[in-house]
Design an enzyme around this catalytic site. Structure first.
Site, PDB file in Angstrom:
ATOM      1  N   ASP A 166      35.174  37.605  38.943  1.00  0.00           N
ATOM      2  CA  ASP A 166      35.314  39.044  38.802  1.00  0.00           C
ATOM      3  C   ASP A 166      34.416  39.724  39.842  1.00  0.00           C
ATOM      4  O   ASP A 166      34.462  39.342  41.013  1.00  0.00           O
ATOM      5  CB  ASP A 166      34.975  39.452  37.359  1.00  0.00           C
ATOM      6  CG  ASP A 166      35.400  40.866  37.010  1.00  0.00           C
ATOM      7  OD1 ASP A 166      34.549  41.764  37.103  1.00  0.00           O
ATOM      8  OD2 ASP A 166      36.565  41.068  36.643  1.00  0.00           O
ATOM      9  N   TYR A 293      32.485  50.143  41.187  1.00  0.00           N
ATOM     10  CA  TYR A 293      33.837  50.073  41.745  1.00  0.00           C
ATOM     11  C   TYR A 293      33.994  51.067  42.890  1.00  0.00           C
ATOM     12  O   TYR A 293      34.637  50.773  43.895  1.00  0.00           O
ATOM     13  CB  TYR A 293      34.867  50.349  40.649  1.00  0.00           C
ATOM     14  CG  TYR A 293      35.150  49.166  39.756  1.00  0.00           C
ATOM     15  CD1 TYR A 293      36.362  48.496  39.820  1.00  0.00           C
ATOM     16  CD2 TYR A 293      34.209  48.711  38.838  1.00  0.00           C
ATOM     17  CE1 TYR A 293      36.639  47.414  39.007  1.00  0.00           C
ATOM     18  CE2 TYR A 293      34.467  47.634  38.021  1.00  0.00           C
ATOM     19  CZ  TYR A 293      35.682  46.977  38.103  1.00  0.00           C
ATOM     20  OH  TYR A 293      35.933  45.890  37.302  1.00  0.00           O
ATOM     21  N   HIS A 347      39.738  34.693  31.413  1.00  0.00           N
ATOM     22  CA  HIS A 347      38.809  35.394  32.294  1.00  0.00           C
ATOM     23  C   HIS A 347      37.346  35.152  31.918  1.00  0.00           C
ATOM     24  O   HIS A 347      36.479  35.112  32.791  1.00  0.00           O
ATOM     25  CB  HIS A 347      39.122  36.886  32.239  1.00  0.00           C
ATOM     26  CG  HIS A 347      38.484  37.687  33.316  1.00  0.00           C
ATOM     27  ND1 HIS A 347      38.875  37.608  34.641  1.00  0.00           N
ATOM     28  CD2 HIS A 347      37.484  38.600  33.285  1.00  0.00           C
ATOM     29  CE1 HIS A 347      38.138  38.434  35.371  1.00  0.00           C
ATOM     30  NE2 HIS A 347      37.289  39.046  34.575  1.00  0.00           N
TER      31      HIS A 347
END
Length: 369
Positions: A166, A293, A347
């Site tokens: 990630d 982000y 994940h």
């Protein structure tokens, strides 16, 4: 390095419960299930457990079981766990989490990777903007700068290993791109995704199918990344003020990689999921975490950082509830010396399948000469 202990005042927990009990529920379309996002029926049931049965103080004690510290690098306070391996010659290994998890992602790996002949000195930091590090959002490339200094200057290792997925994937790729001389080997569970800028003539059929899958996934599940990459502050007001809003947003992403019946299992269990949410809540870091982000998007759009492939050996694991990229896609970014597709897991494999994940990490890093 200063020793650190998690110690959240009881007033914070009382305020949390008061906010939960005063939630204004939005209602949901009849029979919508999880098709519109986090299911309200599920969230109400989880909330009841959160208020009446979940024991933060017990989990706080668990967070304090292993040595943890803070240190200041480039003006940023970094929180990290540091657990020495008990083997004869443990390898230094830094583990980097992602979003919407935290350093807690790896807590089940600690006893598995610090015991035995093939053990590790584990360094598990909180990315800036997450958990108990400073609420300062920086790019993945900047995190790599901080981790290099943490491992070589603060802890004194000449070379080290790194693993992540990630957001952690971006940090690890930046480490081997910028600092290959200090990297012994790295391990990844994803390597990046097609952006539409690739030349189709250079892509295999498997890569083209992967690109089509990713495009569909972004249209159906990728709204969170678009919001966080463009308007993170607008999102932060609601998530930082409402524990139900925070839980709903985080759980929506956990559900994106797992069917509803596996949502808690995929994160290791109900208590693990709530403890992770609690780390965001008690530190008020959801706003700074989503701003990362924006920082990464700005670095990409401006062209200020371009990843360079290096010769550092890389192991890659692909879990079945992740995007199924082929080996040739991974080879575009890293020097793949081990590539495996797993039969189970998703994940958050370090939480869901800790023994399997730990065995894979040990086998790979101790195979590197």
């Amino acid at each position: 390095m200063e020793p650190f202990t998690v110690n959240i005042p009881e007033s914070v927990i009382a305020d949390l419960k008061n906010r939960i009990q005063n939630t204004r529920w939005p209602e949901e379309p009849e029979g919508s299930g999880w098709n519109y996002g986090t299911n309200e029926t599920y969230l109400k049931e989880l909330t009841s457990y959160w208020v009446n049965d979940y024991d933060w103080k017990m989990h706080e004690q668990q967070l304090n079981q292993h040595p943890q510290y803070t240190t200041r690098i480039d003006g940023i306070l970094i929180h990290f766990q540091y657990i020495r391996g008990k083997g004869p010659n443990p390898k230094p290994l830094i583990l980097t989490h992602g979003w919407p998890d935290s350093y807690y992602r790896f807590h089940k790996l600690i006893p598995l990777l610090t015991e035995g002949e093939q053990s590790f000195d584990l360094v598990i930091p909180s990315i800036p903007g997450f958990g108990f590090s400073d609420k300062t959002a920086v790019s993945s490339a900047k995190v790599a700068d901080l981790w290099k200094k943490l491992m070589t200057e603060v802890l004194g290792y000449e070379k080290f290993c790194a693993a992540g997925g990630d957001i952690g994937m971006g940090v690890v790729k930046s480490l081997i791109s910028k600092y290959p001389d200090v990297m012994e080997a790295v391990h990844l569970t994803d390597v990046g995704y097609p952006t539409g800028q690739e030349d189709p003539a250079t892509m295999s059929e498997d890569e083209k199918q992967f690109a089509q899958f990713v495009q569909h996934w972004w249209y159906s599940e990728g709204a969170y990344a678009m919001v966080q990459s463009t308007k993170p502050q607008s999102l932060a007001y609601g998530l930082n003020d409402s524990p139900i809003g925070l839980a709903g947003w985080i759980i929506s992403f956990i559900n994106a990689g797992s069917p509803p019946e596996l949502i808690e299992t995929a994160f290791g269990g109900r208590d693990e999921m709530l403890t992770n949410i609690m780390i965001y809540w008690v530190t008020q870091t959801i706003g700074s975490s989503v701003r990362m982000y924006k920082e990464d998007a700005a670095a990409l759009w401006s062209g200020t950082y371009v990843h360079q492939k290096s010769n550092v050996p890389a192991g890659v694991l692909v879990f079945p509830r992740e995007a199924q990229f082929p080996k040739e896609w991974a080879e575009r970014f890293v020097n793949v010396t081990s590539f495996k597709k797993m039969n189970e897991g998703g994940h958050f494999a370090a939480l869901e399948l800790p023994h399997i994940f730990a065995d894979e990490l040990r086998a790979f890093f101790y195979s590197v000469k």
